[in-house]
Design a protein around this motif. Sequence first.
Motif, PDB file in Angstrom:
ATOM      1  N   GLY A 140      25.077  35.568  13.173  1.00 30.09           N
ATOM      2  CA  GLY A 140      25.982  34.704  12.127  1.00 30.09           C
ATOM      3  C   GLY A 140      26.868  33.816  13.051  1.00 30.09           C
ATOM      4  N   LYS A 141      27.564  32.819  12.120  1.00 28.00           N
ATOM      5  CA  LYS A 141      28.533  31.974  12.685  1.00 28.00           C
ATOM      6  C   LYS A 141      29.512  32.989  13.627  1.00 28.00           C
ATOM      7  N   ARG A 142      30.029  33.823  12.826  1.00 30.65           N
ATOM      8  CA  ARG A 142      30.999  34.626  13.331  1.00 30.65           C
ATOM      9  C   ARG A 142      30.707  35.404  14.663  1.00 30.65           C
ATOM     10  N   GLU A 143      29.572  36.009  14.897  1.00 33.78           N
ATOM     11  CA  GLU A 143      29.122  36.583  15.859  1.00 33.78           C
ATOM     12  C   GLU A 143      28.907  35.526  17.112  1.00 33.78           C
ATOM     13  N   ILE A 144      28.305  34.421  16.696  1.00 35.91           N
ATOM     14  CA  ILE A 144      27.954  33.138  17.775  1.00 35.91           C
ATOM     15  C   ILE A 144      29.545  32.930  18.475  1.00 35.91           C
ATOM     16  N   ASP A 145      30.395  32.791  17.372  1.00 36.68           N
ATOM     17  CA  ASP A 145      31.670  32.116  17.999  1.00 36.68           C
ATOM     18  C   ASP A 145      32.296  32.907  18.784  1.00 36.68           C
ATOM     19  N   ARG A 146      32.153  34.329  18.790  1.00 37.60           N
ATOM     20  CA  ARG A 146      32.695  35.223  19.703  1.00 37.60           C
ATOM     21  C   ARG A 146      32.338  35.040  21.270  1.00 37.60           C
ATOM     22  N   ASN A 147      31.247  34.551  21.295  1.00 37.74           N
ATOM     23  CA  ASN A 147      30.733  34.225  22.635  1.00 37.74           C
ATOM     24  C   ASN A 147      31.228  33.143  23.330  1.00 37.74           C
ATOM     25  N   TYR A 148      32.296  32.551  22.317  1.00 36.29           N
ATOM     26  CA  TYR A 148      33.064  31.323  23.224  1.00 36.29           C
ATOM     27  C   TYR A 148      34.696  31.756  23.087  1.00 36.29           C
ATOM     28  N   LEU A 149      35.003  32.548  22.437  1.00 32.53           N
ATOM     29  CA  LEU A 149      36.408  32.940  22.148  1.00 32.53           C
ATOM     30  C   LEU A 149      36.895  34.130  22.292  1.00 32.53           C
ATOM     31  N   VAL A 150      36.313  35.111  22.721  1.00 31.40           N
ATOM     32  CA  VAL A 150      36.783  36.534  22.946  1.00 31.40           C
ATOM     33  C   VAL A 150      36.306  36.915  24.168  1.00 31.40           C
ATOM     34  N   PRO A 151      37.285  37.821  24.917  1.00 34.41           N
ATOM     35  CA  PRO A 151      36.532  38.576  26.167  1.00 34.41           C
ATOM     36  C   PRO A 151      35.548  39.365  26.042  1.00 34.41           C
ATOM     37  N   ASP A 152      35.564  40.281  25.115  1.00 36.66           N
ATOM     38  CA  ASP A 152      34.556  41.114  24.703  1.00 36.66           C
ATOM     39  C   ASP A 152      33.337  40.829  24.032  1.00 36.66           C
ATOM     40  N   ARG A 153      32.692  39.648  24.609  1.00 30.28           N
ATOM     41  CA  ARG A 153      31.638  39.040  24.129  1.00 30.28           C
ATOM     42  C   ARG A 153      30.302  39.311  24.582  1.00 30.28           C
ATOM     43  N   ARG A 154      29.329  39.352  23.999  1.00 29.15           N
ATOM     44  CA  ARG A 154      27.957  39.645  24.546  1.00 29.15           C
ATOM     45  C   ARG A 154      27.524  38.557  25.598  1.00 29.15           C
ATOM     46  N   PHE A 155      27.527  37.290  25.200  1.00 28.18           N
ATOM     47  CA  PHE A 155      26.946  36.249  26.125  1.00 28.18           C
ATOM     48  C   PHE A 155      28.064  35.426  26.770  1.00 28.18           C
ATOM     49  N   LEU A 156      27.600  35.123  27.821  1.00 33.38           N
ATOM     50  CA  LEU A 156      28.382  33.859  28.506  1.00 33.38           C
ATOM     51  C   LEU A 156      27.365  32.455  28.121  1.00 33.38           C
ATOM     52  N   PHE A 157      27.793  31.940  27.540  1.00 32.00           N
ATOM     53  CA  PHE A 157      26.865  30.359  27.456  1.00 32.00           C
ATOM     54  C   PHE A 157      27.307  29.178  28.249  1.00 32.00           C
ATOM     55  N   GLY A 158      26.556  28.750  29.104  1.00 30.73           N
ATOM     56  CA  GLY A 158      26.972  27.612  30.268  1.00 30.73           C
ATOM     57  C   GLY A 158      25.824  26.924  30.180  1.00 30.73           C
ATOM     58  N   THR A 159      26.278  25.685  31.143  1.00 30.57           N
ATOM     59  CA  THR A 159      25.506  24.677  31.624  1.00 30.57           C
ATOM     60  C   THR A 159      25.387  24.442  32.980  1.00 30.57           C
ATOM     61  N   LEU A 160      24.161  24.150  33.552  1.00 25.78           N
ATOM     62  CA  LEU A 160      24.374  23.860  34.927  1.00 25.78           C
ATOM     63  C   LEU A 160      23.651  22.488  35.157  1.00 25.78           C
ATOM     64  N   SER A 161      24.238  21.664  35.900  1.00 22.89           N
ATOM     65  CA  SER A 161      24.106  20.255  36.113  1.00 22.89           C
ATOM     66  C   SER A 161      24.003  19.785  37.549  1.00 22.89           C
ATOM     67  N   TRP A 162      23.475  18.567  37.799  1.00 20.55           N
ATOM     68  CA  TRP A 162      23.466  17.766  39.046  1.00 20.55           C
ATOM     69  C   TRP A 162      24.294  16.513  38.887  1.00 20.55           C
ATOM     70  N   GLN A 163      25.597  16.840  39.564  1.00 18.58           N
ATOM     71  CA  GLN A 163      26.537  15.629  39.646  1.00 18.58           C
ATOM     72  C   GLN A 163      26.300  14.840  40.716  1.00 18.58           C
ATOM     73  N   GLN A 164      25.737  13.624  40.332  1.00 25.05           N
ATOM     74  CA  GLN A 164      25.219  12.919  41.420  1.00 25.05           C
ATOM     75  C   GLN A 164      26.375  12.253  42.386  1.00 25.05           C
ATOM     76  N   ASN A 165      27.384  11.977  41.750  1.00 25.57           N
ATOM     77  CA  ASN A 165      28.701  11.516  42.682  1.00 25.57           C
ATOM     78  C   ASN A 165      29.106  11.967  43.624  1.00 25.57           C
ATOM     79  N   ILE A 166      29.025  13.435  43.686  1.00 24.02           N
ATOM     80  CA  ILE A 166      29.656  14.512  44.720  1.00 24.02           C
ATOM     81  C   ILE A 166      28.326  15.150  45.272  1.00 24.02           C
ATOM     82  N   GLY A 167      27.153  14.715  44.938  1.00 24.82           N
ATOM     83  CA  GLY A 167      25.986  15.313  45.486  1.00 24.82           C
ATOM     84  C   GLY A 167      25.889  16.916  45.477  1.00 24.82           C
ATOM     85  N   SER A 168      26.438  17.356  44.317  1.00 27.74           N
ATOM     86  CA  SER A 168      26.274  18.708  44.268  1.00 27.74           C
ATOM     87  C   SER A 168      26.023  19.263  42.857  1.00 27.74           C
ATOM     88  N   PHE A 169      25.317  20.604  42.626  1.00 30.12           N
ATOM     89  CA  PHE A 169      25.202  21.236  41.362  1.00 30.12           C
ATOM     90  C   PHE A 169      26.377  21.866  40.816  1.00 30.12           C
TER      91      PHE A 169
END
Length: 687
Positions: A140-169
Amino acid sequence: MKNNKNACAPGELRYPNHSAAQWVAALACAAMAMAAAPAHAQLARKPSYYQQQNSNKSAPEGAQLPARPAASASLPALRSRGDFDALARVYDAGTPMQLAHVLFAVDRRARPVRTYYIDTPRYQLHVRFVRETGLAPRAGKREIDRNYLVPDRRFLFGTLSWQQNIGSFTYEFWEGDRLTPALLREADAQVKASFFAPVKFKTNSTLHERIANETGIDFVSQEALIREQPYMPMNLGTATGRVRIVDEASGANALNALLPGDIAVLRQVPIGLPPVAGVLTERPSTALSHVNLLAKGWGIPNAYVRDAAAVLREHAGQWVALKVAASGYQVRRLTAEEIAALPPRAARAAATGALPGSGKAAKPDLRETRLLPLASLRARNSAQCGAKAANLGAVLAARIPGTTVPDGFCVPFAHYDRFMHANGLAERIARMQQQPGFAGDPQVRQKALAQLQGEIVRWPVDAADAAAWRAAWQAQLGGGGVFVRSSSNSEDLPGFSGAGLYTTVPNVKTGDALELAVKKVWASVFNPEAWEARSAAGFGAESVLMGVFVQTAIDATSAGVMITRDPFDAGHPHATYISAKRGIGIRVVEGRRVAEQVMYSSWSKAIQVLSRSAEETALQLDKDGGVKEVPVEAGRHVLTDGLVVRLATVGAAVKRAFNGVDQDIEWATVGERIVLLQARPYVERRR
C-alpha cells in the motif's frame, strides 16, 4: 550552437552536435543535448510514485512509449548498450531534450541483494513494477512511501540515464528521497557491479550532495549539468521579426535603437530593453532578471542560446519566425509573401504589450497631499501612493512571523502632479513629441527623453513640499540613510509589472540629497526603457504619475527575489523559486551575473540548486552615501538550507496575504533576520 554538416533543414529545431555516443546517431537531425527547460527537463525530474500517484496519465508528458517486441520485465544487469536501449524510456524523443533512462530497483531483503533494471516503457513507475511482478503485490501507499523516506527500507528506487552534455551515465534518486550514507554506498556498489560502463551519482537535492560528499562517492550535481547546457528557454512563445544582433560592433546605441518588430540577439544580458518581438541571449541569467521579467510581461519568446550571435549571423537583418519551446528553438526565414503580409509597425508594437486591457494606469487620487507613513498604507492606498508602496504596507500589516519591513513614508502622486504642473510638463511633452523623428526613431526619442530628464531635476520644488519631506525624514526615520524608490501608477499591476523601468536612489543621507533624489525618481518616468515599455503596453504619457517611497536603508547580508511558484512550469504549485546574491540586492534583478538560484518544494521538502552565485564582489552601504563594492569570499554559498525553507515559508505567507495570487517578492537578510522589501503580482504572458 555550432553549425555542422548535419545542420537542420529550415523550420526544424536547432541544437548543437555535442554527442559522444554513436547510439543516438539515428535521431531526426543531430545528436540531442539536454537543456534547462520547463517542467521535468529543467530539473531532470524523473517519474516517481510521489509525482504521479494522483495522476490519471499513464506516462509523463513527452515520454515515448515505443511499440516493440515483448521483453523480460527486468534484467539483473545491463552488460551492453543494447541492454540499456532495450529497457529505456525516452523523454522528448526527436528533440534537443531527448533523454533516455531506465528505472531500477534494489531489493535489499533478497539474499543475495538483487538489482532489477526495469522495462521502463512497460511499467513506467517503480511501484507498478514491484506490484505487478509479485515482489510486493499488496504494498500500500505507506509501505511504498517507506522506500523513499526511511533508512530501514526494502527497496532503493532509482533511475539510470545517459547525460549527453557530459558524455556520461548517471544514476539518481527522486529529489525528496531521504538517502543516508549507508544507503548511497549500497546503491553505488550495486549499480557499478551490474552496469557495463562507468557511472556517476547525480545529486538532485542539497541533501544528496551532502551525503555524496560525506561518503566520498564521485558525483555530478544538477548545477554542474545545467552549466553545460547550450540552451535554456526562459519564456516560451512564437514571434515574427527582423533579426538584430547587438554586440560591440553594433555601436553604443544599438540596444536603444531596437524596434518592436526586432528579434534581439544579445551578446550580454542588459539591465533594460526596449520592447521587441523576441530575445535570444548568449549569457544565461536568472528567471528574475529585468530582461526576463520584461519578456514575460510582454509575452515574447526569450531564451539563452550558446553562441547565439554566431548561430544567427546568417539571419542578421532578415525577417524570420522564431519559436522558443521547452524542447528547443526554431528559426525559419520568412518568404517574400509572408513579409508582405506582416502588419504595420504600429500593430506590431501594440502586440508587444501587456495583458489585454492592462495597458491602463491606475486612476490616481490627487486629493491626498499628506506624507503617508508605511504603517498606515494598505492596498487601497495605491490610488494615492502607487501599488509598490501600498503593497508593502499590506505586507507590514500582515505581520508575517520572522520578518521585518523597514519603515518609510510615501510622497503621494499629488506632489508629483503639483511639481509637474508648476513647471509646465504637459506643454514640454507636447513639444518633445512634435520633434522630427521622435515618433519613428528610438535614438531621437532617447536623446529627447534624456534632455527632458535633465531639465526635470533642475526644476525647483515647492518649498513647503521639500520642507515636509525633510521633516518626515528626520522625525519618522531619524535622519539616517534612506532608499528613495519609485511607486508609480504604472508598475506592480496585475497585468504589467514594470519591473526595472524606474530609478531607485540608494542610501541618501542629507536633506539636499533627499530633494534631488525625489526629483530623480520623478524624472525616471521618462527613462527611455520606461517610455518604450509603456508605449508598447498602451499607457498614455499623460496618464502616468509617480509616487515616491522613502524607506530606511539596510545594509543587507544577502538579498534576492523569490517567486511563489515554479517560473519555468506553472504545473508545480508547491515550488518556490529563490534567487540570491550577497550584499544589497540591486544586481539580483539586473541579471549581469548569474545569481544563486534554488527551487524548494513544500511537497517533497527538497532543495534543488540551479546555480551558485558567480559574484566576486558585493554591494554595501557607503558611510558617505550611496553604495560601494566590496570583495567577497569566492565559492561561499549565499543560501543555506535553513534560510531557503524560511524564505519559502515567508513567501507562502505573503501569497496568502494577497488572496492566493502568486507573488514576485524582493527580500534581504540582515544577520539572521529576513527583511521584506517589495511584493508584486507575478506576471507571465505567452503568445
